[in-house]
Design a protein around this motif. Structure first.
Motif, PDB file in Angstrom:
ATOM      1  N   GLY A   1       7.072  25.301  -2.274  1.00 16.61           N
ATOM      2  CA  GLY A   1       6.538  25.475  -0.924  1.00 16.61           C
ATOM      3  C   GLY A   1       5.435  24.479  -0.607  1.00 16.61           C
ATOM      4  N   LEU A   2       4.571  24.230  -1.574  1.00 15.66           N
ATOM      5  CA  LEU A   2       3.514  23.238  -1.364  1.00 15.66           C
ATOM      6  C   LEU A   2       4.090  21.833  -1.187  1.00 15.66           C
ATOM      7  CD1 LEU A   2       0.801  24.424  -3.901  1.00 15.66           C
ATOM      8  CD2 LEU A   2       0.675  24.471  -1.415  1.00 15.66           C
TER       9      LEU A   2
ATOM     10  N   ALA B   1       3.662  19.586   2.170  1.00 11.34           N
ATOM     11  CA  ALA B   1       3.096  18.234   2.159  1.00 11.34           C
ATOM     12  C   ALA B   1       4.054  17.233   2.809  1.00 11.34           C
ATOM     13  CB  ALA B   1       2.779  17.813   0.731  1.00 11.34           C
ATOM     14  N   LEU B   2       5.353  17.408   2.567  1.00 11.85           N
ATOM     15  CA  LEU B   2       6.314  16.515   3.223  1.00 11.85           C
ATOM     16  C   LEU B   2       6.296  16.704   4.740  1.00 11.85           C
ATOM     17  CD1 LEU B   2       9.455  16.569   0.919  1.00 11.85           C
ATOM     18  CD2 LEU B   2       7.946  14.659   1.385  1.00 11.85           C
ATOM     19  N   LEU B   3       6.203  17.933   5.181  1.00 12.38           N
ATOM     20  CA  LEU B   3       6.138  18.180   6.628  1.00 12.38           C
ATOM     21  C   LEU B   3       4.832  17.657   7.224  1.00 12.38           C
ATOM     22  CD1 LEU B   3       7.705  21.735   6.900  1.00 12.38           C
ATOM     23  CD2 LEU B   3       8.715  19.546   7.527  1.00 12.38           C
ATOM     24  N   ALA B   4       3.762  17.695   6.461  1.00 13.93           N
ATOM     25  CA  ALA B   4       2.495  17.133   6.941  1.00 13.93           C
ATOM     26  C   ALA B   4       2.613  15.618   7.105  1.00 13.93           C
ATOM     27  CB  ALA B   4       1.361  17.478   5.990  1.00 13.93           C
ATOM     28  N   GLY B   5       3.478  15.006   6.312  1.00 16.41           N
ATOM     29  CA  GLY B   5       3.682  13.569   6.442  1.00 16.41           C
ATOM     30  C   GLY B   5       4.404  13.174   7.712  1.00 16.41           C
ATOM     31  N   THR B   6       5.053  14.122   8.364  1.00 14.30           N
ATOM     32  CA  THR B   6       5.745  13.825   9.619  1.00 14.30           C
ATOM     33  C   THR B   6       4.887  14.136  10.838  1.00 14.30           C
ATOM     34  OG1 THR B   6       6.739  16.032   9.699  1.00 14.30           O
ATOM     35  CG2 THR B   6       7.982  14.318   8.554  1.00 14.30           C
ATOM     36  N   ASP B   7       3.666  14.604  10.621  1.00  9.74           N
ATOM     37  CA  ASP B   7       2.772  14.951  11.724  1.00  9.74           C
ATOM     38  C   ASP B   7       2.260  13.674  12.391  1.00  9.74           C
ATOM     39  OD1 ASP B   7       1.181  16.304  13.474  1.00  9.74           O
ATOM     40  OD2 ASP B   7      -0.304  16.917  11.988  1.00  9.74           O
ATOM     41  N   ALA B   8       2.422  13.588  13.688  1.00  8.69           N
ATOM     42  CA  ALA B   8       2.025  12.382  14.424  1.00  8.69           C
ATOM     43  C   ALA B   8       0.514  12.285  14.607  1.00  8.69           C
ATOM     44  CB  ALA B   8       2.713  12.353  15.781  1.00  8.69           C
ATOM     45  N   GLU B   9      -0.214  13.392  14.444  1.00  7.38           N
ATOM     46  CA  GLU B   9      -1.659  13.370  14.653  1.00  7.38           C
ATOM     47  C   GLU B   9      -2.416  12.723  13.502  1.00  7.38           C
ATOM     48  OE1 GLU B   9      -2.952  17.294  15.458  1.00  7.38           O
ATOM     49  OE2 GLU B   9      -1.739  17.505  17.261  1.00  7.38           O
ATOM     50  N   LEU B  10      -1.795  12.623  12.330  1.00  7.77           N
ATOM     51  CA  LEU B  10      -2.462  12.032  11.171  1.00  7.77           C
ATOM     52  C   LEU B  10      -2.395  10.510  11.231  1.00  7.77           C
ATOM     53  CD1 LEU B  10      -1.173  14.307   8.272  1.00  7.77           C
ATOM     54  CD2 LEU B  10      -3.395  14.381   9.394  1.00  7.77           C
ATOM     55  N   GLU B  11      -3.366   9.902  10.580  1.00  4.72           N
ATOM     56  CA  GLU B  11      -3.347   8.447  10.483  1.00  4.72           C
ATOM     57  C   GLU B  11      -2.219   8.016   9.543  1.00  4.72           C
ATOM     58  OE1 GLU B  11      -7.125   6.985   9.295  1.00  4.72           O
ATOM     59  OE2 GLU B  11      -8.195   8.072  10.866  1.00  4.72           O
TER      60      GLU B  11
ATOM     61  N   THR C   1       5.192  16.445  -6.038  1.00  6.05           N
ATOM     62  CA  THR C   1       5.185  17.883  -6.275  1.00  6.05           C
ATOM     63  C   THR C   1       6.606  18.426  -6.412  1.00  6.05           C
ATOM     64  OG1 THR C   1       3.154  18.054  -4.994  1.00  6.05           O
ATOM     65  CG2 THR C   1       4.342  20.092  -5.407  1.00  6.05           C
ATOM     66  N   LEU C   2       7.510  17.980  -5.563  1.00 10.03           N
ATOM     67  CA  LEU C   2       8.903  18.439  -5.662  1.00 10.03           C
ATOM     68  C   LEU C   2       9.564  17.947  -6.947  1.00 10.03           C
ATOM     69  CD1 LEU C   2      10.152  18.122  -1.992  1.00 10.03           C
ATOM     70  CD2 LEU C   2       9.642  20.192  -3.274  1.00 10.03           C
ATOM     71  N   PHE C   3       9.282  16.722  -7.358  1.00 12.17           N
ATOM     72  CA  PHE C   3       9.860  16.222  -8.609  1.00 12.17           C
ATOM     73  C   PHE C   3       9.324  16.987  -9.823  1.00 12.17           C
ATOM     74  CE2 PHE C   3      10.791  11.995  -6.458  1.00 12.17           C
ATOM     75  CZ  PHE C   3      12.147  12.272  -6.362  1.00 12.17           C
ATOM     76  N   ILE C   4       8.050  17.336  -9.796  1.00 10.09           N
ATOM     77  CA  ILE C   4       7.492  18.139 -10.889  1.00 10.09           C
ATOM     78  C   ILE C   4       8.148  19.519 -10.912  1.00 10.09           C
ATOM     79  CG2 ILE C   4       5.397  19.316 -11.676  1.00 10.09           C
ATOM     80  CD1 ILE C   4       3.846  16.830 -10.786  1.00 10.09           C
ATOM     81  N   GLY C   5       8.329  20.110  -9.743  1.00  9.82           N
ATOM     82  CA  GLY C   5       8.996  21.407  -9.675  1.00  9.82           C
ATOM     83  C   GLY C   5      10.425  21.347 -10.179  1.00  9.82           C
ATOM     84  N   LEU C   6      11.143  20.290  -9.835  1.00  6.95           N
ATOM     85  CA  LEU C   6      12.517  20.131 -10.328  1.00  6.95           C
ATOM     86  C   LEU C   6      12.548  19.899 -11.835  1.00  6.95           C
ATOM     87  CD1 LEU C   6      14.133  17.986  -7.496  1.00  6.95           C
ATOM     88  CD2 LEU C   6      14.601  20.375  -8.070  1.00  6.95           C
ATOM     89  N   ALA C   7      11.563  19.180 -12.358  1.00 10.60           N
ATOM     90  CA  ALA C   7      11.499  18.970 -13.808  1.00 10.60           C
ATOM     91  C   ALA C   7      11.234  20.282 -14.532  1.00 10.60           C
ATOM     92  CB  ALA C   7      10.417  17.943 -14.142  1.00 10.60           C
ATOM     93  N   ILE C   8      10.361  21.106 -13.984  1.00 10.69           N
ATOM     94  CA  ILE C   8      10.098  22.419 -14.583  1.00 10.69           C
ATOM     95  C   ILE C   8      11.344  23.285 -14.509  1.00 10.69           C
ATOM     96  CG2 ILE C   8       8.784  24.561 -14.304  1.00 10.69           C
ATOM     97  CD1 ILE C   8       6.424  22.822 -13.395  1.00 10.69           C
ATOM     98  N   LEU C   9      12.018  23.265 -13.382  1.00 11.48           N
ATOM     99  CA  LEU C   9      13.242  24.052 -13.226  1.00 11.48           C
ATOM    100  C   LEU C   9      14.326  23.589 -14.187  1.00 11.48           C
ATOM    101  CD1 LEU C   9      14.399  26.327 -11.486  1.00 11.48           C
ATOM    102  CD2 LEU C   9      15.281  24.576  -9.958  1.00 11.48           C
ATOM    103  N   ARG C  10      14.422  22.294 -14.384  1.00 10.60           N
ATOM    104  CA  ARG C  10      15.414  21.762 -15.330  1.00 10.60           C
ATOM    105  C   ARG C  10      15.055  22.139 -16.772  1.00 10.60           C
ATOM    106  NH1 ARG C  10      16.374  15.762 -17.148  1.00 10.60           N
ATOM    107  NH2 ARG C  10      18.392  16.023 -18.139  1.00 10.60           N
TER     108      ARG C  10
ATOM    109  N   LEU D   1       5.360  31.465  -9.029  1.00 10.73           N
ATOM    110  CA  LEU D   1       4.561  30.243  -9.051  1.00 10.73           C
ATOM    111  C   LEU D   1       5.411  28.995  -8.812  1.00 10.73           C
ATOM    112  CD1 LEU D   1       2.071  31.019 -11.949  1.00 10.73           C
ATOM    113  CD2 LEU D   1       1.618  30.994  -9.494  1.00 10.73           C
ATOM    114  N   LEU D   2       6.644  28.999  -9.322  1.00  9.97           N
ATOM    115  CA  LEU D   2       7.532  27.870  -9.072  1.00  9.97           C
ATOM    116  C   LEU D   2       7.926  27.806  -7.599  1.00  9.97           C
ATOM    117  CD1 LEU D   2       8.969  25.549 -10.516  1.00  9.97           C
ATOM    118  CD2 LEU D   2      10.914  27.063 -10.848  1.00  9.97           C
ATOM    119  N   ALA D   3       8.166  28.967  -6.986  1.00  8.44           N
ATOM    120  CA  ALA D   3       8.465  28.991  -5.554  1.00  8.44           C
ATOM    121  C   ALA D   3       7.265  28.494  -4.745  1.00  8.44           C
ATOM    122  CB  ALA D   3       8.862  30.400  -5.134  1.00  8.44           C
ATOM    123  N   CYS D   4       6.057  28.850  -5.173  1.00  6.30           N
ATOM    124  CA  CYS D   4       4.847  28.353  -4.496  1.00  6.30           C
ATOM    125  C   CYS D   4       4.726  26.840  -4.634  1.00  6.30           C
ATOM    126  CB  CYS D   4       3.612  29.026  -5.059  1.00  6.30           C
ATOM    127  SG  CYS D   4       3.442  30.743  -4.598  1.00  6.30           S
ATOM    128  N   LEU D   5       5.074  26.319  -5.801  1.00  3.71           N
ATOM    129  CA  LEU D   5       5.005  24.879  -6.020  1.00  3.71           C
ATOM    130  C   LEU D   5       5.983  24.144  -5.099  1.00  3.71           C
ATOM    131  CD1 LEU D   5       3.698  22.692  -7.842  1.00  3.71           C
ATOM    132  CD2 LEU D   5       5.683  22.919  -9.314  1.00  3.71           C
TER     133      LEU D   5
END
Length: 80
Positions: A25-26, A30-40, A54-63, A19-23
């Motif tokens: 991955g999500l 989402a970061l890669l979706a932010g680099t998509d030129a087709e989005l507004e 999401t990445l900060f929450i995952g790092l907090a859980i890992l810590r 589940l942490l790996a899935c988090l």
């Protein structure tokens, strides 16, 4: 009876690692979706923001789940 608890403990840790790996991955998705030129522009900002959160929450859980002592010190016998 003790081996059943050990198997349950291992299963819980495997599920939590998955589940942490899935988090993570999500968050990366989402970061890669932010680099998509087709989005507004607004959608790109939201995607980057959600990805970072999401990445900060995952790092907090890992810590939180990593031990503060060295790993081998946890298995040392205590005197007394």
């Amino acid at each position: 009876m003790k081996w059943r608890w050990l198997i349950l403990f291992i299963k819980v840790w495997l599920i939590s690692a998955f589940l942490l790996a899935c988090l993570f991955g999500l968050g990366v998705t989402a970061l890669l979706a932010g680099t998509d030129a087709e989005l507004e522009w607004e959608q790109r900002i939201y995607a980057v923001g959600i990805g970072l959160i999401t990445l900060f929450i995952g790092l907090a859980i890992l810590r939180a789940i990593t031990p503060t002592q060295p790993f081998f010190a946890l298995f040392r016998k205590k005197n007394g």
